[in-house]
Design a protein around this motif. Structure first.
Motif, short mmCIF file in Angstrom:
data_model
loop_
_atom_site.label_atom_id
_atom_site.label_comp_id
_atom_site.label_asym_id
_atom_site.label_seq_id
_atom_site.Cartn_x
_atom_site.Cartn_y
_atom_site.Cartn_z
N GLY A 1 0.80 -1.06 0.09
CA GLY A 1 -0.02 0.51 0.14
C GLY A 1 0.59 1.31 0.16
N LEU A 2 2.14 1.07 1.22
CA LEU A 2 2.97 2.15 0.78
C LEU A 2 3.54 2.68 -0.32
N LEU A 3 4.28 1.65 -0.63
CA LEU A 3 4.42 1.56 -1.84
C LEU A 3 4.15 1.90 -3.20
N ASP A 4 2.27 1.21 -3.78
CA ASP A 4 1.62 1.51 -4.23
C ASP A 4 1.18 3.22 -4.30
N GLY A 5 1.35 3.41 -2.94
CA GLY A 5 0.84 4.89 -2.20
C GLY A 5 -0.94 5.03 -1.95
N ASN A 6 -1.71 4.05 -2.35
CA ASN A 6 -2.90 3.40 -2.32
C ASN A 6 -3.57 3.76 -0.57
N TRP A 7 -3.70 5.47 -0.36
CA TRP A 7 -4.36 5.62 0.39
C TRP A 7 -5.49 5.08 0.38
N GLU A 8 -6.79 4.49 0.61
CA GLU A 8 -7.49 4.05 0.45
C GLU A 8 -7.40 2.43 1.51
N ALA A 9 -6.13 1.97 0.34
CA ALA A 9 -6.19 0.08 1.57
C ALA A 9 -5.40 0.86 2.92
N LEU A 10 -4.18 1.74 3.15
CA LEU A 10 -4.27 2.17 4.18
C LEU A 10 -4.69 2.99 5.43
N GLN A 11 -5.90 3.22 4.81
CA GLN A 11 -6.58 4.44 5.91
C GLN A 11 -7.48 2.96 6.27
N GLU A 12 -7.35 2.05 5.88
CA GLU A 12 -8.11 1.06 6.54
C GLU A 12 -7.63 0.69 8.28
N HIS A 13 -6.14 0.61 7.61
CA HIS A 13 -4.90 0.23 9.31
C HIS A 13 -5.12 1.75 9.77
N PHE A 14 -4.79 2.24 8.75
CA PHE A 14 -4.22 3.77 10.23
C PHE A 14 -4.59 5.25 9.91
N ALA A 15 -4.32 6.08 10.80
CA ALA A 15 -4.49 7.10 10.65
C ALA A 15 -3.59 7.88 10.15
N VAL A 16 -3.88 9.21 9.05
CA VAL A 16 -3.11 9.88 8.45
C VAL A 16 -3.02 10.44 8.49
N LYS A 17 -2.22 11.00 8.53
CA LYS A 17 -2.09 12.66 9.25
C LYS A 17 -1.19 13.37 8.39
N ARG A 18 -1.27 14.57 8.21
CA ARG A 18 -0.53 15.62 7.75
C ARG A 18 0.52 16.68 8.21
N PRO A 19 0.81 15.92 8.79
CA PRO A 19 2.14 17.23 9.77
C PRO A 19 1.87 19.00 9.08
N ASP A 20 2.08 19.04 8.08
CA ASP A 20 3.00 20.23 7.12
C ASP A 20 1.63 20.11 6.22
N ALA A 21 0.76 19.99 6.58
CA ALA A 21 -0.42 20.27 5.23
C ALA A 21 -0.33 21.51 4.24
#
Lengths: 189, 760
Positions: free
Chosen positions: A103-123
């Motif tokens: 998921g990380l290598l693909d940049g597949n955010w949707e899949a990653l968000q099933e397992h992680f809270a995705v934060k943007r520290p410097d949005a």
């Protein structure tokens, strides 16, 4: 009876990354940068081993073949691992981490968000060419092993910093490479 | 009617006894006297029995509150979460074990150097080095170079978990033939027999299935069978139970038209139970519900005594009751003889049942004898015409064709019995679960490659260590059976907790390979050679993994069923999967040749038990009949056949019908026959004692009809055991009633002979 007991054991032991599909409220998929799929790349990896106070460096490349990710370390040793769910030799922990890694290598955010809270520290300062994201496990079972993942990149993911719960760290730096060349290298090791 | 002071005193004494029994029962009930449901208490004790009981109890505690669900179909992974939510919200589930978040490897971490998987033990130092390097350079693994550079624990867990369950996208499940089945395993919030747990669970699952008809849902777990059984039981109680109760009340009301008579009939049966229950409980220490259920149905015969008395009082209000007592006494004696002879069998279960039934009959008889005559009596004008009309159902004077017909039926039945009658002790025929549910359970077992473990070995030893060593030694005998595909597989605790000898051997091998592989590993990885000491230092002092450590750990709790600690001798189970007949005989031989090792096949044991019960009951019943025939011949001389015709004829006809229909005779058929025999004997005795008395014929008819309603309607039950009991009673009681006219003979040919008989 036997089957229930065994299945329970199996489930208990294999379930390291079972995550409820709670969606992270931190960033919606639409707000996250679009990333191109990395079919292949060269990497340098630094593994910091906290308990030994040592850092282990390695370089190599990865490429996709069918459903698998071929992870080829070239230095300091020549080692090739086929990262796929059906590879019986993979450590169990890695098998359940596999979707995260791909998921990380693909940049597949949707899949990653099933397992992680995705934060943007410097949005505010992020641009499509330079962005950062921090992934914090939603699930206790993953959190028990993995503290967080910091990803950064532009068109593609460029660096991944994986921080394990035991204070070990892996830093991966990825550079795009010509897939055909890598494939040829793989055929003739 | 005479109400002698002596009779009143006896009635008073009986009242004191009844009061005492009631108090005793109340004390037992409130004091929580033990009630037993174990089938093993039916068998005579053998050296392994307490062990088997421990094992069975242990097994059921470990498993009965677990459920497994498998779901497949479009987007099953997404819909799984909805089901999990529904299950949690229903309140029927305590934990979803498939969402268990405990990391299993943490508990084993300190012991890993003593736990060596075969896959690693077989490899050489070079392979170990390669494995170590691969783990170091593969991303995503928090491989600890310091603690476990070669992944000993991973290999150990991998070997322990060699099963079809895989995790995809964080969801456990199995894949077969391209179909992905999502797996949910859960622990119930209460007993699987608790009605509210069953209701909430089945409602949540039912709603989910209704909302997602496109999904296949497979379920396994005791609770589903228990819920189906309870639903069926409830349905039958409301239909069959209420139907028969209503039928009996209507029948008796139609005949007697006096609620007081009805109450007196009930009183005699109730006092029979009040007499039998506390005394049996007290005599045996515990009360087995299985024997109780059948004992209670046998007490159904007790209503006969009150029926005969009340019919006589209704139809001949002025006549002395003394002419009834010989028949009633003989009826009691014959039934007591049939039941008490079962005490001669070596089966504790039968003893309890026989004692209960005999005491119950005695209690009911004493109530009929001592209390009922004292109760005020008001006849109803409607009773006499009914009896008179019934009395017309007699053989005509020229009855040769009837007798020929009867003879033909008898011959055919005997021939059928002799040629086609087969016993059946197949437990599957008695399984009350629906085929659909059994099929689902089987599918789950197949998908998870874990056939139901009904067989096991029980091993005992003086201490835990010796027991583990014994279990480990069994591998030598069991592994070849698995390799020859005669045995599906087996599990014991020594697979998870190797005996200390093996743990020592493992540690020695690990130290050896560390010494060879660590320096090369560090060198190849470009790490300082000085790290070697750090890596090998944990191997200096490694604790032993003990059964208690493992079983207390979250992952080890699943193995709890394998270890029977807390009592002597220390015992452990070897759970066996499907085995072919050769493997079974090999296992039996192994158990016979190994001291402290017992083989147990739950299904076979219960089947064998049923066979023994069935054989014993038949044998002693035949003996009782011979004895009774002698008594009848002494009292009735050449009329003895009249007494025997209804009971024996009914049994022959019933068995003939079953033989013709190809029905295998089970224990439950036989218990039905006991009832038929009891009621048939009473009918035979009374039709011989009072051949021309409409009151006796009315009582016999009411006895047959009420028993038919009470037990014959069970033929419509979907629960096999009850169905068998019901069909037997239905056929037998009908046959018995139809045979009574033959016993009575043509009208006024045999005058009543017992006018001189007195009771006191």
């Amino acid at each position: 009876m036997l089957l229930i007991r065994h299945a329970a054991l199996a489930v208990a032991l294999t379930l390291v990354a079972a995550a409820p599909a709670a969606q992270a409220e931190d960033a919606s998929a639409a707000e996250l940068p679009a990333i191109e799929l990395s079919q292949c790349a060269r990497f340098t990896q630094e593994r910091e081993m906290a308990d030994l106070d040592t850092t282990l460096k390695s370089t190599g490349y990865f490429l996709r073949r069918d459903d698998a990710l071929i992870w080829q370390t070239t230095r300091p040793v020549d080692d090739r691992v086929r990262l796929a769910a059906d590879n019986p030799d993979l450590p169990r922990a890695l098998k359940v981490m596999l979707p995260v890694l791909t998921g990380l290598l693909d940049g597949n955010w949707e899949a990653l968000q099933e397992h992680f809270a995705v934060k943007r520290p410097d949005a505010e300062r992020d641009t499509p060419d330079a962005w950062q994201a921090r992934l914090v496990p939603l699930d206790d079972a993953v959190a028990e092993r993995l503290e967080r993942i910091d990803a950064a990149g532009g068109e593609r993911v460029e660096t991944l910093k994986i921080r394990f719960a035991n204070a070990d760290r892996i830093t991966l730096r990825l550079t795009p490479a010509d897939c055909a060349t890598l494939a040829a290298e793989t055929e003739t090791p | 009617m005479s109400r002698a002071p002596g009779l009143r005193l006896d009635a008073l004494l009986w009242g004191v006894v009844m009061l005492g029994c009631t108090l005793l029962l109340a004390g037992q009930w409130l004091g929580g006297a033990p009630v037993d449901t174990r089938i093993t208490t039916l068998v005579p004790d053998s050296p392994a029995t307490p062990l088997i009981e421990r094992a069975e109890k242990h097994q059921s505690q470990a498993f009965e509150s677990r459920i497994l669900l498998l779901i497949s179909g479009p987007e099953s992974a997404e819909k799984l979460d909805a089901l999990k939510r529904a299950l949690r919200d229903s309140g029927s589930i305590a934990t979803l074990s498939s969402d268990d978040l405990t990391r299993p490897d943490a508990a084993l971490s300190p012991y890993r150097y003593r736990l060596l998987a075969d896959s690693l033990a077989e490899k050489d130092a070079d392979a170990w080095r390669q494995r170590g390097l691969s783990r170091l350079f593969t991303p995503g693994v928090d491989a600890s170079l310091k603690k476990d550079p070669f992944g000993l624990l991973d290999a150990w867990l991998e070997a322990r978990l060699d099963g079809p369950v895989t995790v995809e996208d964080g969801k456990p499940g199995v894949t077969q033939g391209g179909t992905r089945w999502q797996l949910i395993s859960a622990e119930l919030a209460g007993s699987p027999y608790a009605m509210d747990v069953q209701r909430k669970l089945t409602a949540a699952l039912g709603d989910f299935e209704a909302a997602h008809p496109e999904l296949d849902v497979l379920r396994a777990g005791l609770v589903f069978h228990a819920a189906a059984g309870a639903r069926q039981g409830k349905r039958e109680v409301t239909t069959i139970g209420l139907g028969s109760l209503l039928g009996i009340v209507l029948l008796l009301m139609a005949v007697f038209r006096r609620p007081g008579v009805l109450a007196s009939l009930l009183l005699s049966v109730a006092s029979g139970i009040t007499f039998a229950l506390p005394l049996t409980w007290w005599l045996f220490g515990t009360l087995n519900l299985l024997t109780l259920a059948f004992g209670a149905s046998l007490i159904g015969i007790a209503v006969d005594y009150a029926l005969h008395l009340q019919c006589a009082r209704q139809l001949h209000p002025g006549r002395s009751l003394s002419r009834l007592w010989p028949g009633l006494t003989l009826g009691l004696v014959s039934s007591l003889a049939a039941y008490l002879l079962q005490l001669a069998t070596p089966l504790p279960g039968l003893h309890q049942m026989a004692t209960f039934a005999a005491l119950g009959l005695l209690g009911a008889w004493l109530t009929t004898r001592l209390w009922l005559p004292l109760l005020p009596q008001r006849t109803h004008p409607a009773t006499w015409p009914i009896a008179a009309r019934l009395d017309r159902l007699r053989l005509p004077r020229r009855a040769a064709p009837w007798w020929s017909g009867l003879g033909l039926v008898g011959v055919v039945a005997v021939v059928l019995m002799a040629t086609r009658l087969t016993p059946s002790d197949d437990l599957r025929a008695l399984n009350p679960s629906s085929p659909a549910l059994i099929d689902q359970q089987r599918q789950v077992q197949t998908l998870l490659e874990r056939p139901g473990g009904q067989r096991y070995l029980i091993a005992t030893a003086d201490d835990a260590e010796m027991l583990l060593a014994k279990l480990e030694r069994l591998d030598q005998s069991l592994t070849p059976l698995v390799e020859q595909h005669r045995l599906g597989g087996y599990r014991h605790l020594a697979q998870s907790v190797p005996p200390q000898v093996v743990q020592d051997k493992n540690l020695a091998r690990v130290r050896d390979l560390y010494d060879q592989a660590v320096p090369e590993l560090l060198d190849d990885a470009g790490l300082p050679a000085a790290l070697a000491d750090t890596l090998t230092s944990p191997l200096k002092s490694v604790p032993y993994l003990t059964p208690s450590t493992w079983l207390d750990s979250p992952a080890g709790q699943a193995d709890a069923a394998l270890w029977l600690s807390g009592a002597t001798p220390t015992a452990a189970l070897v759970l066996l999967e499907d085995a072919d007949p050769e493997a079974i005989s090999a296992l039996q031989t192994l158990a016979a040749e190994t001291p402290g090792l017992y083989y147990h096949d739950r299904v076979a044991a219960i089947s064998a038990q049923f066979t023994r019960l069935r054989e014993h009951i038949s044998r002693w019943l035949a003996l009782a009949l011979v004895g009774l025939a002698i008594i009848f011949m002494i009292r009735y001389r050449r009329r003895a056949w009249r007494v025997l015709l209804p009971p024996v004829g009914a049994v022959v006809v019933t068995l003939g019908v079953f033989a013709a229909a190809g029905v295998g005779i089970t224990l439950f058929h036989l218990l039905g026959l006991l009832l038929v025999l009891g009621i048939g004997l009473d009918a035979g005795i009374f039709s011989t004692e009072h051949p021309d008395d409409p009151a006796a014929w009315l009582a016999i008819s009411l006895s047959c009809a009420s028993s038919l309603l009470a037990f014959g309607l069970l033929a419509f039950s979907a629960t096999p055991a009850l169905h068998f009991l019901g069909t037997t009673c239905l056929t037998g009681l009908a046959a018995s009633w139809l045979l009574v006219p033959f016993s009575r003979g043509a009208p006024a040919r045999l005058p009543s002979t017992d006018a001189s008989a007195t009771s006191r």
